[in-house]
Design an enzyme around this catalytic site. Structure first.
Site, PDB file in Angstrom:
ATOM      1  N   GLU A 172       0.824  -1.216   0.000  1.00  0.00           N
ATOM      2  CA  GLU A 172       0.000   0.000   0.000  1.00  0.00           C
ATOM      3  C   GLU A 172       0.860   1.269   0.000  1.00  0.00           C
ATOM      4  O   GLU A 172       0.375   2.352   0.324  1.00  0.00           O
ATOM      5  CB  GLU A 172      -0.961  -0.038   1.191  1.00  0.00           C
ATOM      6  CG  GLU A 172      -2.023  -1.105   0.997  1.00  0.00           C
ATOM      7  CD  GLU A 172      -2.779  -1.434   2.275  1.00  0.00           C
ATOM      8  OE1 GLU A 172      -3.901  -0.960   2.436  1.00  0.00           O
ATOM      9  OE2 GLU A 172      -2.241  -2.169   3.104  1.00  0.00           O
ATOM     10  N   SER A 196      -6.201  -3.433   1.590  1.00  0.00           N
ATOM     11  CA  SER A 196      -6.584  -2.958   0.257  1.00  0.00           C
ATOM     12  C   SER A 196      -6.986  -4.102  -0.663  1.00  0.00           C
ATOM     13  O   SER A 196      -6.781  -4.042  -1.869  1.00  0.00           O
ATOM     14  CB  SER A 196      -5.435  -2.178  -0.406  1.00  0.00           C
ATOM     15  OG  SER A 196      -5.255  -0.966   0.269  1.00  0.00           O
ATOM     16  N   SER A 216     -11.599   9.638   0.820  1.00  0.00           N
ATOM     17  CA  SER A 216     -11.713   8.323   1.453  1.00  0.00           C
ATOM     18  C   SER A 216     -12.910   8.304   2.396  1.00  0.00           C
ATOM     19  O   SER A 216     -13.368   9.342   2.871  1.00  0.00           O
ATOM     20  CB  SER A 216     -10.450   8.001   2.253  1.00  0.00           C
ATOM     21  OG  SER A 216      -9.315   7.992   1.426  1.00  0.00           O
TER      22      SER A 216
HETATM   23  N1  ADP Z   1     -16.574 -12.988   4.062  1.00  0.00           N
HETATM   24  C1  ADP Z   1     -16.885 -12.131   3.077  1.00  0.00           C
HETATM   25  N2  ADP Z   1     -18.101 -12.144   2.489  1.00  0.00           N
HETATM   26  C2  ADP Z   1     -18.418 -11.288   1.494  1.00  0.00           C
HETATM   27  N3  ADP Z   1     -17.570 -10.366   1.016  1.00  0.00           N
HETATM   28  C3  ADP Z   1     -16.343 -10.298   1.555  1.00  0.00           C
HETATM   29  C4  ADP Z   1     -15.925 -11.165   2.624  1.00  0.00           C
HETATM   30  N4  ADP Z   1     -14.673 -10.872   2.951  1.00  0.00           N
HETATM   31  C5  ADP Z   1     -14.298  -9.869   2.152  1.00  0.00           C
HETATM   32  N5  ADP Z   1     -15.279  -9.511   1.294  1.00  0.00           N
HETATM   33  C6  ADP Z   1     -15.181  -8.466   0.270  1.00  0.00           C
HETATM   34  O1  ADP Z   1     -13.825  -8.202   0.009  1.00  0.00           O
HETATM   35  C7  ADP Z   1     -13.456  -6.883   0.435  1.00  0.00           C
HETATM   36  C8  ADP Z   1     -12.073  -6.877   1.064  1.00  0.00           C
HETATM   37  O2  ADP Z   1     -12.003  -7.760   2.170  1.00  0.00           O
HETATM   38  P1  ADP Z   1     -11.423  -7.309   3.575  1.00  0.00           P
HETATM   39  O3  ADP Z   1     -11.513  -8.461   4.490  1.00  0.00           O
HETATM   40  O4  ADP Z   1     -12.090  -6.072   4.009  1.00  0.00           O
HETATM   41  O5  ADP Z   1      -9.888  -7.074   3.246  1.00  0.00           O
HETATM   42  P2  ADP Z   1      -8.944  -5.769   3.281  1.00  0.00           P
HETATM   43  O6  ADP Z   1      -8.295  -5.788   4.623  1.00  0.00           O
HETATM   44  O7  ADP Z   1      -7.987  -6.009   2.200  1.00  0.00           O
HETATM   45  O8  ADP Z   1      -9.820  -4.573   3.086  1.00  0.00           O
HETATM   46  C9  ADP Z   1     -14.579  -6.481   1.373  1.00  0.00           C
HETATM   47  O9  ADP Z   1     -14.732  -5.088   1.413  1.00  0.00           O
HETATM   48  C10 ADP Z   1     -15.787  -7.184   0.744  1.00  0.00           C
HETATM   49  O10 ADP Z   1     -16.242  -6.499  -0.409  1.00  0.00           O
END
Ligand code: ADP
Ligand code: MG
Length: 367
Positions: free
Chosen positions: A11, A199, A335
C-alpha cells in the site's frame, strides 16, 4: 512534527497519496512539518515538502522513490529517552540535525506501518504518535487475532478457518480438506485472504475446489498465514471512530454499494475507480445506532487510540457482523473515513488536528 509515509507494504503508493493530503491539511502556523518518506525497501528518506507531487496523476500512483531528495542517506529517530532530535545521516558525512520532533503522524497502511512494527520503533524513540499503539496495531492487522478478540468481547464475527504456514507447507492435502469441509458446512464460494494485508490485495473469491490452490498461492504471496471465510451476503456498512477529549465517538455510518464492474470491493474498485460510498448510509435509526455502538465497542475491544474505521456486513437477516477494523484507514479527503467525519461535522483539517492533539495528550510509556 513528522509525517511518515510510503513504506514497505503493497500500500506504499496509497500512503504517499494520503500523506500528500495530510501535508496540505496541516495548519502550518501551528505545526512545523518534517516529511519523511520510507522507500519500498525501507530507507527513511528526506523528502520534499511538495504535496502537489504526491497525488494520482493520469492514473499513475506516486512513490517515495520519486520524491526522495537524495539516493542514499537516512533519517534517524533518537532512541534514548529525553532526546527528540532527528538527524539525517549520509555515508561519509557528518550527521545533520533536523530539529526536535514532538509528535509523529505515521501515515502508513499495511505491514511495516499499520501493524505495530513502526509503532514499536516510535515507542523506543519515546516520541508520541498518532493512532493505535503496538498491540492494537498488530491485532488490527491480523485478521485471525482481530476476529478472536472481537469474538471474546461479544462482537459478532462471521465463520472462518485459519491455515497456518506449516499446515500448508507440510500437508497441503490436509489443509485443502479442511477448507473443503469448511465449504461443506458454509457453502461455496469462500473468500481466501492473506491474514495480514490490506486494500483487498491477495484476496480471492473462490467458487469451487478447482480455484482453491491458485487462490491459496495468491494469498500466500502476501502472507504465509491465510484465512478462509464464508461469503457473507448483505450490505457493506462502515463507521468511523475518532478519539475526542472525552473518549471515542462514532461517525455517521456509510454504505459501500456493490460495484458492478468488480466482483467485490477490490483494490481497483477502492482506489482507481474510487468506488462511491454513500454517506450517510441509508439505514433505520435503530440500525444506525447499533452499528455506531458496535464500532465504538470494536475500538475499545482492541484498545485502539486516535482513530479506527470499523467495517461491517449488514446481513439480510438484519444482523450486523464485523468484518474488520483498520487502525490507519484510507485517509485522502475522498476516502470513506474523512467523508464520514465530514458528514458528522468534522472537517478534514479539523480531523487531522484532532488526531495530532490526541497523540500529544498521551504520555509515552505504558498507558
Ligand atoms: N466474508 C466475506 N463475504 C463477502 N464479502 C467479503 C468477505 N470478505 C471480504 N469480502 C469483500 O472483500 C473486500 C475486502 O475484504 P477485507 O476483508 O475487508 O480485506 P482488506 O483488509 O484487504 O480490506 C470487502 O470489502 C468485501 O467487499
Ligand atoms: Mg476491508
Amino acid at each position: 512534527m513528522a509525517v511518515v509515509f510510503g513504506g514497505r507494504s503493497s500500500e506504499h503508493t496509497i500512503s504517499v497519496v494520503t500523506a500528500g493530503a495530510v501535508l496540505r491539511a496541516i495548519d502550518r502556523d501551528k505545526y512545523d512539518v518534517l516529511p519523511i518518506g520510507i522507500t519500498s525497501d525501507g530507507r527513511w528518506a528526506l523528502t520534499a515538502d511538495e504535496p502537489e507531487r504526491m497525488a494520482i496523476a493520469d492514473r499513475v500512483l506516486p512513490s517515495v522513490e520519486g520524491l526522495a531528495e537524495t539516493a542514499e542517506g537516512s533519517v534517524l529517530l533518537p532512541v534514548e529517552q529525553g532526546n527528540r532530535e532527528v538527524v539525517y545521516a549520509e555515508p561519509g558525512a557528518v550527521p545533520k540535525a533536523l530539529g526536535e520532533v514532538d509528535v509523529v503522524f505515521p501515515m502508513l497502511h499495511g505491514p511495516y506501518g499499520e501493524d505495530g512494527t513502526l509503532q514499536g520503533l516510535l515507542e523506543l524513540s519515546g516520541v508520541p504518535y498518532v493512532g493505535a499503539g503496538v498491540l492494537a496495531s498488530a491485532v488490527g492487522m491480523d485478521k485471525e487475532y482481530m476476529k478472536r478478540v472481537f469474538a471474546s468481547f461479544g462482537l459478532p464475527v462471521g465463520p472462518y478457518e485459519v491455515i497456518r504456514p506449516r499446515e500448508w507447507e507440510q500437508d497441503p492435502a490436509a489443509a485443502r480438506k479442511k477448507i473443503v469441509d469448511f465449504a461443506g458446512d458454509h457453502g461455496w464460494p469462500v473468500f481466501v485472504k492473506p491474514a495480514r494485508a490490506g486494500s483487498s490485495i491477495g484476496i480471492s473469491k473462490v467458487e469451487d475446489l478447482a480455484g482453491l490452490d491458485e487462490a491459496i498461492e495468491e494469498a500466500r504471496r502476501h502472507d504465509p498465514k491465510i484465512l478462509v471465510e464464508a461469503l457473507l451476503r448483505g450490505r457493506e456498512i462502515e463507521c468511523g471512530v475518532l478519539e475526542f477529549e472525552d473518549g471515542p465517538r462514532a461517525s455517521v455510518p456509510a454504505e459501500i454499494p456493490p460495484v458492478s464492474t468488480h466482483d467485490f470491493y477490490d483494490f481497483e474498485a477502492k482506489y482507481i475507480d474510487a468506488a462511491d460510498g454513500v454517506v450517510p448510509a441509508p439505514l433505520t435509526e435503530e440500525q444506525t445506532a447499533r452499528v455506531r455502538e458496535l464500532a465504538v465497542r470494536a475500538f475499545e475491544a482492541v484498545s485502539c487510540e486516535g482513530l479506527v474505521r470499523a467495517d461491517f456486513f449488514l446481513l439480510d437477516s438484519g444482523e450486523f457482523v464485523i468484518n474488520e477494523i483498520n487502525t490507519m484507514p484510507g485517509f485522502t479527503p475522498i476516502s470513506m473515513y474523512p467523508r464520514m467525519w465530514e458528514a458528522s461535522g468534522v472537517s478534514y483539517p479539523e480531523l487531522v488536528d484532532r488526531l495530532i492533539q490526541a497523540a500529544l495528550r498521551r504520555s509515552t510509556g505504558l498507558r
